[in-house]
Design an enzyme around this catalytic site. Structure first.
Site, PDB file in Angstrom:
ATOM      1  CB  ALA A  57      -0.900  -0.004   1.231  1.00 32.41           C
ATOM      2  CB  CYS A  58      -0.165   4.624  -0.770  1.00 30.31           C
ATOM      3  SG  CYS A  58       0.359   6.289  -0.787  1.00 30.31           S
ATOM      4  N   PRO A  59       2.613   4.402   1.252  1.00 31.44           N
ATOM      5  CG  PRO A  59       4.331   5.441   2.494  1.00 31.44           C
ATOM      6  CD  PRO A  59       3.094   4.585   2.635  1.00 31.44           C
ATOM      7  CB  SER A  65       0.942   8.479   2.297  1.00 32.89           C
ATOM      8  OG  SER A  65       1.146   7.604   1.235  1.00 32.89           O
TER       9      SER A  65
END
Lengths: 195, 379
Positions: free
Chosen positions: A17-19, B80
Site C-alpha cells: 500500500a501507499c507509500p 502515507s
C-alpha cells in the site's frame, strides 16, 4: 503484449500500500544506470497517479503503464545527467515536420528509433526500426549504410550520439530528428493495447 | 523515541468542522487531487505537500506547520498519512493525528443532525461532509422514510434501530448523477417500498413504486404525510416533497446558496424552461414559512451552528442569487453557460442508478470520488 516491453530491472510492489511503491521505486532507481528502464509492478491503483507525479518532480521519465488483471506495470526511465543539458554536435539535422513530410510523400527513407525498447513499445513513429542507443554497436548490421536514415529519440540527445557513431561507421546519409518524439504529432504505432 | 501519533476518525473530524474547532491539516496527496477536492471548513486551515516530497525528511513541512494545536495528516487511504505523521511526531510536533481510512472513508461519512421536529417524531438530515450530499429520514409514530439515501445504507439501518423505528419507504427525488443511490438497496434490505419519479425512470431495469404529483405517503400512525410535488428542471422527473406542511425537500432543484443545473442528463436547453417555471412559479405559490431542505450543499459555510443545511423559503427568495435572475434570457444563460465541470463519472453513476451496470463496491467508491457539482455556482 507484455513480452514486447523490456525493462532493465523489475521491482515487485504487489500487495504493497501507499507509500511503499514510491518509497521502493526511489531506492531502486538509484541503483540503475542513467537511461535504464525500471518496471514497477503494483496492485495499489493509486500508484499510477503518484508515480507520474513523483517522476515529473524527480526529473525521471514516466514511460507508460499496462494493466494485467489486478497488476499495474509501470515503466519509468531514469533521467540521465547528459539529457539534462542537451548538446547537439552532429551537424545534419531535420525537423519533425521534414520527416513527417518525407514519410507522407512515401519517400524511401528509414526511421531509426534509438530510445529504450519500453519507450518504443508505448509509442513510436509508424514503421520505425528500434535499436536502443546502447545496442547500436551490436545491432547496426540490420541497417544499410547507403539508406537515407532519420534517427529519432525523445529529445534529440541520444539520437545525436547515435548519428555521430553511425557517421564514424560509414553511414553517410544520416539526419538527427529534432526535437524528437516529445513533440511528434505525425502518425504513430504502439505495441501496447489501449495506447 | 516513543511517538504519539493518534488516529482521528471521520466522525471526530466531522465534529471539528461542525463545532468549528481549530484544526490544521497537512494533506499529502498529489497536488492536482488536492486542487480538485479537499477538506474545508471555517475553522480548518490546510496545506498540501505530496508525501513523496517528504520521504527524505519532513523539515519542509515542519517549517510551515504551527508548533502547537492539533495537526491532522490526510492522504487517500491512510498509509502515507501514518508514515508522514510519525515523522512529524519524531520531529517534535506534539499533537499529530492521521485521518483513519483517509479521504476514502471521509468521502463516505454521514453525520446525522436533527433538521426539525415532527409530531411524535423528527426529521433528520444526514450530512455527507466529504461530498456535499444531504439525505433525510422522516420519523413519526415508530415508522420511517428515507429520502435520497446514499449507498452506505448501513448508516440508516443502524440509525433506525437506535431510534427503534421501522423503515417503511425509501424515496429518491430524482435519478441522481453525482452519487450512487442507496434507495433501492435499502428498500430491499428492510422490506420497504422504493419510490422513484416515473419520468426519470424510463430506462431503469427494476420495478419501483411510481412517485406521481399529488401522491401522499403516510408515515406512522399519526397524520404525517409526504406530499409529492412535481418540480422538473434538474431532471425531467425531479420531484419535491412537502413533509407535514412544514418542510420542503427540494432535491437538486433549489439549494441554500444556489440552484440546480439542468445539464447532467444532457438536456440543458430543454430543461432550463422547466427549471425556471419550477423555481419562479411553482415554488412561489408555496408558503414562505416552509423550511427548505436540499439534497446538496456547495460550501461548508452553508452549514448552520448545528451542522444543519436549511433555510426558510421566504429567506431564499430574498437571498439566493439563483432566484434573482428575473430576465428569462439571463436565467437561461446562467443555467446553461459556464457551468462547473461535471461530477466525476456522472454518466456511469446514472447508468448504475438505472440498474443498467453493476460496478463492484470498489468501483462505486472510485466513481463517487470528488465534489458533487450539482449546483450552477459550484466550483
Amino acid at each position: 503484449m507484455n513480452g514486447k516491453i523490456q525493462a532493465d530491472m523489475t521491482l515487485d510492489c504487489i500487495g504493497l500500500a501507499c507509500p511503499m511503491p514510491i518509497v521502493k521505486t526511489r531506492k531502486t532507481i538509484d541503483q540503475l544506470a542513467d537511461g535504464a528502464v525500471l518496471e514497477v509492478q503494483a496492485t495499489d491503483k493509486g500508484s499510477l497517479a503518484d508515480l507520474q507525479a513523483w517522476a515529473r518532480k524527480a526529473g525521471h521519465q514516466y514511460v507508460g503503464t499496462i494493466t494485467e488483471g489486478e497488476v499495474l506495470k509501470h515503466y519509468v526511465r531514469k533521467a540521465s545527467t547528459a539529457e539534462a543539458k542537451p548538446e547537439i554536435r552532429y551537424p545534419h539535422t531535420a525537423s519533425n515536420e521534414e520527416l513527417a513530410q518525407r514519410l507522407a510523400s512515401g519517400d524511401d527513407v528509414k526511421v531509426l528509433d534509438v530510445r529504450e525498447a519500453a519507450e518504443y513499445a508505448f509509442r513510436h513513429v509508424k514503421g520505425a526500426i528500434s535499436i536502443p542507443l546502447g545496442q547500436l554497436a551490436s545491432g547496426y548490421d540490420a541497417l544499410s549504410p547507403d539508406s537515407e536514415l532519420y534517427v529519432i529519440c525523445r529529445t534529440g540527445t541520444r539520437s545525436d550520439m547515435a548519428c555521430q557513431w553511425l557517421a564514424e561507421h560509414g553511414f553517410s546519409r544520416v539526419k538527427n530528428v529534432l526535437p524528437g518524439m516529445t513533440a511528434w504529432t505525425g502518425e504513430t504505432q504502439s505495441e501496447v493495447e489501449g495506447n | 523515541m516513543m511517538t504519539t501519533v493518534k488516529a482521528m476518525t471521520s466522525g471526530e473530524l466531522a465534529r471539528y468542522l461542525i463545532d468549528r474547532k481549530p484544526l490544521y491539516i497537512l494533506d499529502v496527496r498529489n497536488e492536482d487531487v488536492y486542487g480538485d477536492w479537499r477538506i474545508e471548513g471555517q475553522s480548518i486551515e490546510s496545506i498540501n505537500i505530496p508525501y513523496f516530497d517528504l520521504l527524505d525528511g519532513v523539515e519542509e513541512a515542519v517549517k510551515q506547520l504551527p508548533s502547537d494545536g492539533p495537526i491532522l495528516v490526510v492522504c487517500a487511504k491512510e498509509g502515507s498519512s501514518v508514515f508522514v505523521a510519525e515523522q512529524l511526531a519524531e520531529a517534535g510536533l506534539r499533537e499529530v493525528y492521521y485521518l483513519q481510512g483517509g479521504m476514502k472513508e471521509w468521502s463516505e461519512h454521514l453525520e446525522p443532525v436533527k433538521a426539525g421536529d415532527l409530531p411524535d417524531g423528527a426529521l433528520y438530515q444526514f450530512v455527507r461532509l466529504g461530498k456535499g450530499c444531504l439525505s433525510y429520514m422522516v420519523v413519526s409514530g415508530g415508522e420511517a422514510a428515507v429520502i435520497d439515501a446514499m449507498r452506505t445504507t448501513g448508516v440508516y439501518e443502524a440509525f433506525a434501530e437506535k431510534l427503534g423505528v421501522t423503515i417503511k419507504h425509501t424515496l429518491d427525488t430524482h435519478l441522481h448523477a453525482d452519487h450512487i443511490s442507496g434507495g433501492r438497496k435499502l428498500a430491499e434490505l428492510t422490506g420497504a417500498a422504493y419510490w422513484l419519479p416515473p419520468k426519470d425512470a424510463g430506462e431503469v431495469t427494476f420495478s419501483y413504486a411510481k412517485l406521481e404529483d399529488g401522491e401522499r405517503i403516510a408515515i406512522g400512525a399519526t397524520e404525517i404525510g409526504i406530499g409529492a410535488l412535481y418540480s422538473p428542471g434538474h431532471t425531467i422527473g425531479s420531484t419535491s416533497f412537502i413533509v407535514n406542511g412544514q418542510y420542503l425537500l427540494t432535491g437538486d432543484i433549489l439549494f441554500v446558496a444556489s440552484i440546480g443545473r439542468p445539464d447532467l442528463a444532457g438536456q440543458a436547453e430543454d430543461w432550463a424552461g422547466d427549471l425556471r417555471r419550477t423555481l419562479y412559479e411553482g415554488y412561489r405559490g408555496l408558503s414562505e414559512e416552509l423550511i427548505v431542505l436540499p439534497a446538496h450543499f456547495g460550501q461548508i459555510d452553508e452549514l448552520d451552528e448545528n451542522g444543519r443545511v436549511a433555510a426558510k423559503l421566504g429567506d431564499l427568495f430574498r437571498d439566493n442569487p439563483g432566484l434573482h435572475l428575473e430576465d428569462e434570457s439571463e436565467f437561461r444563460r446562467a443555467v446553461t453557460e459556464n457551468l462547473p465541470q461535471h461530477p466525476n463519472a456522472y454518466q456511469q453513476i446514472r447508468q448504475t442508478n438505472m440498474g443498467r451496470i453493476h460496478p463492484t463496491e470498489e468501483e462505486q467508491r472510485e466513481m463517487e470520488i470528488g465534489p458533487n457539482r450539482c449546483a450552477i455556482h459550484d466550483q
